[in-house]
Structures are given as C-alpha cells and as structure tokens.
Motif scaffolding. Structure first.
Motif, PDB file in Angstrom:
ATOM      1  N   LEU A 233       0.832  -1.199   0.000  1.00 63.24           N
ATOM      2  CA  LEU A 233       0.000   0.000   0.000  1.00 63.24           C
ATOM      3  C   LEU A 233       0.869   1.253   0.000  1.00 63.24           C
ATOM      4  O   LEU A 233       1.976   1.261   0.545  1.00 63.24           O
ATOM      5  CB  LEU A 233      -0.911   0.008   1.233  1.00 63.24           C
ATOM      6  CG  LEU A 233      -1.814  -1.233   1.430  1.00 63.24           C
ATOM      7  CD1 LEU A 233      -2.587  -1.115   2.735  1.00 63.24           C
ATOM      8  CD2 LEU A 233      -2.755  -1.409   0.248  1.00 63.24           C
ATOM      9  N   ASP A 234       0.338   2.313  -0.621  1.00 62.62           N
ATOM     10  CA  ASP A 234       1.068   3.584  -0.605  1.00 62.62           C
ATOM     11  C   ASP A 234       0.749   4.350   0.668  1.00 62.62           C
ATOM     12  O   ASP A 234       0.062   3.842   1.571  1.00 62.62           O
ATOM     13  CB  ASP A 234       0.760   4.406  -1.856  1.00 62.62           C
ATOM     14  CG  ASP A 234      -0.717   4.794  -1.964  1.00 62.62           C
ATOM     15  OD1 ASP A 234      -1.431   4.775  -0.936  1.00 62.62           O
ATOM     16  OD2 ASP A 234      -1.165   5.128  -3.085  1.00 62.62           O
ATOM     17  N   GLU A 235       1.244   5.569   0.768  1.00 62.93           N
ATOM     18  CA  GLU A 235       1.072   6.365   1.995  1.00 62.93           C
ATOM     19  C   GLU A 235      -0.392   6.676   2.277  1.00 62.93           C
ATOM     20  O   GLU A 235      -0.766   6.937   3.426  1.00 62.93           O
ATOM     21  CB  GLU A 235       1.878   7.658   1.886  1.00 62.93           C
ATOM     22  CG  GLU A 235       3.386   7.424   1.839  1.00 62.93           C
ATOM     23  CD  GLU A 235       4.150   8.724   1.679  1.00 62.93           C
ATOM     24  OE1 GLU A 235       3.501   9.780   1.508  1.00 62.93           O
ATOM     25  OE2 GLU A 235       5.401   8.688   1.733  1.00 62.93           O
ATOM     26  N   GLU A 236      -1.207   6.637   1.250  1.00 60.38           N
ATOM     27  CA  GLU A 236      -2.631   6.911   1.429  1.00 60.38           C
ATOM     28  C   GLU A 236      -3.434   5.632   1.659  1.00 60.38           C
ATOM     29  O   GLU A 236      -4.657   5.670   1.755  1.00 60.38           O
ATOM     30  CB  GLU A 236      -3.167   7.647   0.206  1.00 60.38           C
ATOM     31  CG  GLU A 236      -2.525   9.020  -0.014  1.00 60.38           C
ATOM     32  CD  GLU A 236      -3.059   9.701  -1.253  1.00 60.38           C
ATOM     33  OE1 GLU A 236      -3.881   9.081  -1.975  1.00 60.38           O
ATOM     34  OE2 GLU A 236      -2.676  10.856  -1.505  1.00 60.38           O
ATOM     35  N   GLY A 237      -2.727   4.490   1.739  1.00 58.11           N
ATOM     36  CA  GLY A 237      -3.412   3.222   1.981  1.00 58.11           C
ATOM     37  C   GLY A 237      -4.006   2.607   0.730  1.00 58.11           C
ATOM     38  O   GLY A 237      -4.793   1.662   0.817  1.00 58.11           O
ATOM     39  N   LYS A 238      -3.606   3.110  -0.455  1.00 55.40           N
ATOM     40  CA  LYS A 238      -4.114   2.562  -1.704  1.00 55.40           C
ATOM     41  C   LYS A 238      -3.147   1.500  -2.243  1.00 55.40           C
ATOM     42  O   LYS A 238      -1.931   1.612  -2.052  1.00 55.40           O
ATOM     43  CB  LYS A 238      -4.277   3.681  -2.737  1.00 55.40           C
ATOM     44  CG  LYS A 238      -5.314   4.734  -2.344  1.00 55.40           C
ATOM     45  CD  LYS A 238      -5.396   5.823  -3.402  1.00 55.40           C
ATOM     46  CE  LYS A 238      -6.423   6.890  -3.010  1.00 55.40           C
ATOM     47  NZ  LYS A 238      -6.513   7.968  -4.032  1.00 55.40           N
ATOM     48  N   LYS A 240      -0.545  -0.484  -4.297  1.00 56.19           N
ATOM     49  CA  LYS A 240       0.533  -0.053  -5.184  1.00 56.19           C
ATOM     50  C   LYS A 240       0.644  -1.006  -6.376  1.00 56.19           C
ATOM     51  O   LYS A 240       0.529  -2.227  -6.213  1.00 56.19           O
ATOM     52  CB  LYS A 240       1.855  -0.009  -4.419  1.00 56.19           C
ATOM     53  CG  LYS A 240       1.871   0.999  -3.287  1.00 56.19           C
ATOM     54  CD  LYS A 240       3.155   0.925  -2.468  1.00 56.19           C
ATOM     55  CE  LYS A 240       4.348   1.434  -3.232  1.00 56.19           C
ATOM     56  NZ  LYS A 240       5.562   1.494  -2.369  1.00 56.19           N
TER      57      LYS A 240
END
Length: 266
Positions: A233-238, A240
């Motif tokens: 996950l990326d920093e926004e929780g989405k 990758k």
C-alpha cells in the motif's frame, strides 16, 4: 568373565580395536542460489536455480596426484579433531578455505557412510545445504586445493564428472531445497521487497514444475489469498502497482510476519 565395579574401571579396560572405525570424517556443503536474467523489457526476468561447485586440483599440496582430481565436487573437507571441530564448524571453515565464502547459514540434511564411497577408505560425511542470494557468493574464488569454483544450473550439473558420491548428495540436497521453497517463505530472499505474483511464481518454479504453481489460473487465484503475503500500500493506503514486467499495471505484494507450519502454496 571379569566383573568391574565402576564405570571408570570399565573405561580403563575398554578395547576399541574390537570395532572398525572410519578412516576419515568429512563435511560437504551444497550451496544453492537463484540467478535472474532480464530477457524482455516487459516480462518478468528468467530465474534459474544454480549450485556452487569446486573443481578439485589435479595435484595435492605435496605435488602428488589428487584423489578424484579434475572432477567437480561440493566444497568440503576433513573435520579437524585436533581443533575439536564438529562437522558443522568444519563445513564453514572448508567453505571459506576453498571458495572464499563465509557467513552463510547452513543446514544439516544427511549422513553418507557407505563403505566404498571414497577410494581412500571408509569416509563418513555430514552433508549441509544453504540457499542464498547470489550477492552472498559474489566474492567466490578458488583457494586451497580447488582449481576453480563455478555456479552451474541444475540441468547441466549432472552432466559433469562429479567426485565421490556427490551426485547422490546433490540429488538429495535438491529434495530439501524444493521442500524449503514450498514449505517456507525462503522465496522472499530472491524477490524485491515489493513484488508481483508473476515474480513470485517464477522464483518458485526454479525448483520444479509443481502444477499448482505452474498453472497460471490456479496460482493467480490462490496466491492473493495466502496468509503470509499482503498487498503493498502507498502512503494513502491505496494498493501499489507497477508496469515493470508488463504493459498493464500489476499489483505489488509484500511478505508479512505470518509463521507457517506446513506446506504454504498448496
């Protein structure tokens, strides 16, 4: 029959000459790695399982013909009883002396004790293995009584002239490597921290064509549900994704700390 009253008396009269003892005690190590080669820009790299072997010198340190000289062999040698070595300690010492490789975690997997396995006499060998990233053995070089040290893929290794019973030892070691790859998360040592399912699949297939892994529809359905990997996950929780191995974005995954106690890809 003489009766002894204490253990000390028994030991004082113990006659070891009544039993045949080995002529030597040795340790051998099977070091495996997985190499990666990119052949197409938008495709996962080709992954190949390889084993490190030494070429035995044709002459020993005194200039005499070396036993099984000129043949390829697993790194190894005799246990030094004068230094109170165990086979494990001797295995790591011989690995350093013959190949300049050290610091590996090695695992014991077998004892080879057939009377005629070595023309010099009855030699008992403890066999060890390790599966490590290629970076761990990049500094390999032939030392001591080794003329050369090389990596060989598994298909070609059995076409080589192999010393002693090392053909059998290598075959047995392969069995344990396959078990480790399927029953542990050792595959993560050969993947980026964030990887695609295609990359994971290719690493696993280096040890054999398990249909539950080689069949794309089965593997790509089952793999995302495995408890020891999770979506990156990326920093926004989405989730990758990456296009490094395809023109379409592929989901990235990471290994977590889940501990498995049985076969994990089945």
């Amino acid at each position: 029959m003489t009766k002894f009253r204490t253990e000390e008396e028994v030991l004082a009269h113990y006659d070891s000459s009544k039993y045949q003892t080995p002529d030597g005690y040795t340790a051998d190590i099977a070091i495996f790695t997985i190499t990666s080669e990119k052949t197409e820009e938008k495709a996962p790299p080709n992954m190949t399982l390889k084993i490190m072997l030494i070429k035995r010198a044709t002459r020993d340190a005194e200039g005499n013909p070396n036993i099984e000289g000129g043949k390829w062999a697993l790194p190894g040698g005799f246990v030094d009883a004068n230094q109170k070595e165990t086979a494990f300690i001797a295995a790591k010492r011989e690995l350093k002396e013959e190949t300049n490789v050290e610091g590996l975690h090695v695992q014991h997997f077998g004892v080879y004790d057939e009377i005629d396995r070595d023309p010099r006499g009855w030699m008992i060998s403890n066999a060890f293995y390790a599966i490590v990233p290629e970076t761990y053995i990049e500094q390999r070089q032939a030392n001591d009584d080794a003329d050369d040290v090389e990596l060989f893929d598994i298909e070609s290794v059995f076409t080589l002239p192999l010393a002693f019973d090392h053909r059998k030892i290598i075959s047995d070691a392969l069995h344990f490597i396959k078990r480790d790859m399927i029953q542990t998360t050792v595959a993560k040592n050969f993947l980026p921290q964030e990887f695609t399912l295609s990359e994971l699949q290719r690493v696993l297939l280096t040890v054999g064509e398990d249909p539950r892994i080689s069949n794309d529809s089965v593997f790509f359905t089952k793999a995302p549900k495995l408890p020891f990997i999770e979506k990156a996950l990326d920093e926004e929780g989405k989730p990758k994704k990456t296009k490094r191995n395809s023109f379409r974005p592929s989901q990235l995954y990471t290994f977590n700390d889940f501990e498995m106690v049985e076969s994990i890809y089945h």
